[in-house]
Write an enzyme that holds these catalytic residues in place. Structure first.
Site, PDB file in Angstrom:
ATOM      1  CD  GLU A  59       4.401  56.726   8.293  1.00 18.52           C
ATOM      2  OE1 GLU A  59       4.466  56.886   9.492  1.00 18.52           O
ATOM      3  OE2 GLU A  59       5.175  56.010   7.304  1.00 18.52           O
ATOM      4  CE1 TYR A 142       7.688  60.372  10.097  1.00 20.86           C
ATOM      5  CE2 TYR A 142       5.437  59.628  10.713  1.00 20.86           C
ATOM      6  CZ  TYR A 142       6.752  59.492  10.229  1.00 20.86           C
ATOM      7  OH  TYR A 142       7.114  58.022   9.729  1.00 20.86           O
ATOM      8  CG  ASP A 160      10.916  58.739  12.461  1.00 19.65           C
ATOM      9  OD1 ASP A 160      12.207  59.257  12.034  1.00 19.65           O
ATOM     10  OD2 ASP A 160      10.752  57.670  12.527  1.00 19.65           O
ATOM     11  CB  CYS A 212      21.394  55.023  13.610  1.00 19.64           C
ATOM     12  SG  CYS A 212      22.113  56.649  14.425  1.00 19.64           S
ATOM     13  CB  CYS A 219      29.055  52.861  14.448  1.00 18.74           C
ATOM     14  SG  CYS A 219      28.201  53.989  15.737  1.00 18.74           S
TER      15      CYS A 219
END
Length: 366
Positions: A59, A142, A160, A212, A219
């Site tokens: 992370e 986050y 994020d 996305c 889509c």
DNA sequence: TACACGTGGTG
DNA sequence: TCACCAAGTGT
């Protein structure tokens, strides 16, 4: 058949009794994730618990950094420092040199400080508590939520860039970022289910990273196609709305590439704070809007000759053009105070940012 | 709140 | 080419 409203509803998971049409259902996203989840070096196998240290390390590295760039750094760090205790015991200089090239070097300093804090405050085990995680150096809202959900399956809603994009499209959030962050955070929290918290967080990120996407979202492949407001309006690519950015200033300077007859190059360590703090550099003039006369800044007296061309490097908030001046010295030339001679075979032990690699390469070093 | 803070890939 | 983008945090 499959295009009937009932079938689409069922496929999206929104057709359950009690679920309103148009409400993004976690079950639909999780079902998609079970089929399409990315295999990444820091991820546990499906159904397995991720190692908190692996989640933490990945992370931090992934902050503003692509998965592709992180891959080899994550593997290298884990091989060299297998546990948070190993990392805490390492000299900071070694951590910085291992991080060199990945950028945002404050992350590496905080990573090291965080490892030491985990040992000092928590006996070498990451706390399974979002607030305690947030209190650690380098861990912000986050990352605290990401570790809480991914490593401990706690109820938390990491937001994020991926999740901001997904949520802003689902609800067609008109307010521009960064002002819209609180609203998006609240919308994301409302979407979060009570089970499979880690999978849900990673599913949101995978959706943002693979379906996305910023420019041309796929889509038609999205498990949340039906409840997505931007998809319905046909303008998903317009979200998230962002505030316009200012122009990037230009700075200029000159670097002094002193090369000894044995191939050693004169290097030094940058100051403790600011840009590229504590990293290794080729000595240079200050970098300003206008190029300064270099002579007064030369690290030693020599016959400096300007090399053709220049090094161009773009930082987050300014673009830099560096001329390179080279001087060749005999093998016994002493290093000035605060400087050191380093031969190219020792560069890997130095914390050399990409900019400095460019300067060395411009001078034909390596 | 706004800015400082790296780098490499991409359309 | 170049602006934008990538699992943000600290001050």
């Amino acid at each position: 058949m499959t295009s009937s409203p009932a079938a689409r509803s069922a496929a999206s998971g929104a057709g359950k009794p009690g679920a309103k049409p148009g409400t993004p259902a976690p079950a639909a996203l999780l079902a998609w994730y079970d089929r399409h989840r990315r295999r990444l070096p820091w991820r546990a196998e499906p159904g397995r618990q991720a190692d908190p240290y692996h989640v933490f390390l990945s992370e931090i590295m992934l902050q503003q950094t692509t998965v592709k760039a992180v891959g080899p750094y994550f593997t290298g760090f884990l091989a060299r420092w297998p546990t948070v205790s190993h990392l805490a015991a390492a000299p900071l200089e070694e951590v910085l040199s291992a991080w060199a090239g990945l950028g945002y070097y404050a992350r590496a300093r905080n990573l090291h400080a965080c490892a030491q804090a985990v040992v000092a405050r928590h006996g070498g085990r990451f706390p399974d508590d979002e607030a305690a995680l947030l209190a650690l150096p380098g861990i912000g809202p986050y990352t605290a939520a990401a570790i809480a959900s991914i490593a401990f399956d706690l109820k938390a809603s990491p937001v994020d860039g991926n999740i901001e994009r997904v949520v802003s499209r689902l609800y067609r959030v008109a307010e521009p970022l960064p002002g819209a962050k609180p609203r998006i955070k609240a919308l994301a929290a409302a979407l979060t289910p009570a089970q499979r918290l880690g999978d849900f967080a990673q599913a949101m990120m995978d959706l943002g990273a693979t379906i996305c996407t910023p420019r041309s979202p796929a889509c038609s492949l999205c498990p949340w196609m039906e409840p997505c407001a931007a998809r319905a309006a046909g303008d998903a690519a317009l979200y998230p709305v962002k505030a316009p950015k200012g122009e990037k200033p230009k700075r200029e300077g000159a670097a002094f590439l002193a090369v000894r007859a044995d191939g050693a190059v004169l290097l030094r360590t940058r100051p403790d704070k600011g840009l590229l703090a504590k990293m290794t550099e080729v000595p240079s003039t200050p970098w300003g809007p206008k190029p300064e006369a270099p002579e007064a800044h030369a690290p030693l007296k020599a016959r400096w000759r300007a090399l053709p061309g220049a090094v161009e490097h773009v930082f987050t908030h300014f673009a830099l053009t560096l001329k390179v001046l080279r001087a060749d010295l005999h093998a016994t030339a002493p290093a000035p105070e605060g400087h050191r001679w380093v031969t190219p075979d020792r560069f890997d032990a130095e914390a050399l940012p990409s900019l400095m690699r460019k300067v060395l390469a411009h001078g034909g070093i390596e």
